[in-house]
Scaffold this active site. Structure first.
Site, PDB file in Angstrom:
ATOM      1  N   LYS A 121     141.250  24.758  41.059  1.00 47.67           N
ATOM      2  CA  LYS A 121     141.051  23.847  39.941  1.00 47.67           C
ATOM      3  C   LYS A 121     139.716  23.085  40.043  1.00 47.67           C
ATOM      4  O   LYS A 121     138.992  23.246  41.009  1.00 47.67           O
ATOM      5  CB  LYS A 121     142.225  22.862  39.884  1.00 47.67           C
ATOM      6  CG  LYS A 121     143.593  23.557  39.783  1.00 47.67           C
ATOM      7  CD  LYS A 121     143.699  24.474  38.569  1.00 47.67           C
ATOM      8  CE  LYS A 121     145.110  24.863  38.196  1.00 47.67           C
ATOM      9  NZ  LYS A 121     145.737  25.935  38.994  1.00 47.67           N
TER      10      LYS A 121
HETATM   11  C1  LIG Z   1     147.317  26.172  38.807  1.00 47.67           C
HETATM   12  C2  LIG Z   1     148.353  26.156  37.757  1.00 47.67           C
HETATM   13  C3  LIG Z   1     149.656  25.751  38.026  1.00 47.67           C
HETATM   14  C4  LIG Z   1     150.182  25.495  39.398  1.00 47.67           C
HETATM   15  O1  LIG Z   1     149.608  24.502  40.084  1.00 47.67           O
HETATM   16  P1  LIG Z   1     150.141  24.261  41.570  1.00 47.67           P
HETATM   17  O2  LIG Z   1     149.335  23.107  42.011  1.00 47.67           O
HETATM   18  O3  LIG Z   1     149.886  25.508  42.342  1.00 47.67           O
HETATM   19  O4  LIG Z   1     151.588  23.972  41.445  1.00 47.67           O
HETATM   20  C5  LIG Z   1     150.547  25.657  36.988  1.00 47.67           C
HETATM   21  N1  LIG Z   1     150.203  25.968  35.731  1.00 47.67           N
HETATM   22  C6  LIG Z   1     148.967  26.386  35.436  1.00 47.67           C
HETATM   23  C7  LIG Z   1     148.642  26.700  34.020  1.00 47.67           C
HETATM   24  C8  LIG Z   1     148.007  26.511  36.436  1.00 47.67           C
HETATM   25  O5  LIG Z   1     146.793  26.942  36.133  1.00 47.67           O
END
Ligand SMILES: *Cc1c(COP(=O)(O)O)cnc(C)c1O
Length: 316
Positions: A121
């Site tokens: 992210k």
């Molecule tokens: C990255 C992501 C998640 C999951 O995030 P985590 O921190 O791994 O739980 C959920 N939904 C979307 C759309 C994502 O891109």
């Protein structure tokens, strides 16, 4: 935490796009609820708000808009619909930290908004995330759920003289080291997102003529959305062209990847009773999308190397 707070269980359905990461569904499936997948919009790849009402049954409890690539779902329409039907809205804002919809941050519209600090992210802590509790009805319970179902938060504020087990919960707190690692980035969020936006714009401008000439499509977003440059993607004509382009880029030492396997066509989705062919737009776009490299340390020059390689692929 959202699934616990919304108290979903085996009798409940949760409306969400199939074009998303597995965590969106897992959160609710872990509580026994059934994900009700709906199709996405051609332009934003977000769930199509016009399809929500038709998916509502007397079991529906939650709507989960996923803000793909940090572009907002149509939150005004979704909130109005949820209010009319007495449903919760839990925003999957995993990709949307810092992004705006009609001048307001994504993740702040629904009763709950979920952010991710996963290593992929804009801001990262390896693994981790944050829950925006936008509805006071959930505030106290959220505090105990994330502290193993105890009222330790009240104890630390001196409101009770000892803490004990008051609710179902788990250990959802980051460690001090992870929190410190993340804090340094939170303090530089604007700079990080601005840098990503520069690179994003460079891609967008450099690929404009290829789009004009009909070779590929660039991302689109409604005017009332201000995305956060989380992902830069293109849409190829079809899956074969995408595979060929991935190979071409790899030969230039450029790693470009795609996602997601639509949840309704995955083995787990099929076990839930879904099958290929049910969500045509999701299935088509999942085969055409290609994400281009985008990260803070990337340089403008490298972005142009990527776009040159794409140009070479289409124009020779
Ligand atoms: C990255 C992501 C998640 C999951 O995030 P985590 O921190 O791994 O739980 C959920 N939904 C979307 C759309 C994502 O891109």
């Amino acid at each position: 935490m959202s699934a616990l707070l919304c108290d979903v269980g085996p009798d409940d359905e949760v409306i969400m796009p199939s074009y998303t990461f597995v965590s969106t569904a897992n959160a609710f499936v872990l509580r026994g609820a059934r994900p009700r997948f709906i199709d996405i919009r051609h332009d934003t790849l977000n769930l199509d708000e016009k399809l929500i009402e038709g998916a509502i049954t007397d079991r529906t409890k939650v709507i989960v808009p996923v803000h793909y690539a940090g572009v907002g779902c149509e939150m005004h329409a979704i909130i109005a619909l949820a209010e009319r039907h007495g449903l919760y809205v839990v925003e999957d804002a995993a990709q949307a930290l810092g992004a705006n919809y009609r001048g307001r941050y994504l993740g702040t519209f629904g009763e709950l908004g979920c952010y991710s600090f996963h290593e992929t992210k804009n801001l990262i802590s390896g693994e981790g995330g944050a829950l925006a509790v936008n509805s006071p009805e959930f505030a106290e319970q959220a505090e105990s759920i994330r502290q193993k179902g105890t009222n330790r938060a009240q104890f630390l504020r001196g409101e009770v003289d000892k803490y004990s087990w008051v609710d179902v919960g788990s250990s959802y707190l980051p460690s001090e080291i992870i929190a410190a690692f993340l804090l340094a980035q939170l303090e530089n969020e604007e700079m990080i997102n601005a840098q990503r936006m520069e690179l994003w714009r460079t891609y967008h401008e450099a690929l404009a003529d290829l789009e004009q000439e009909g070779f590929l499509l660039r991302p689109q977003w409604p005017e009332h959305c201000s995305p956060n440059a989380h992902i830069y993607y293109i849409l190829t004509a079809d899956i074969d062209e995408r595979q060929a382009l991935i190979k071409h880029l790899a030969a230039h030492d450029i790693i470009a990847v795609f996602h997601y396997v639509p949840l309704h066509t995955s083995p787990m989705g099929q076990r839930l009773g879904y099958r290929q062919g049910q969500l045509p737009i999701t299935e088509e776009l999942a085969e055409r999308i290609l994400r281009l490299p985008l990260y803070y340390e990337l340089t403008e020059r490298e972005v142009l190397q990527v776009t040159d390689a794409i140009r070479e692929f289409y124009l020779g």
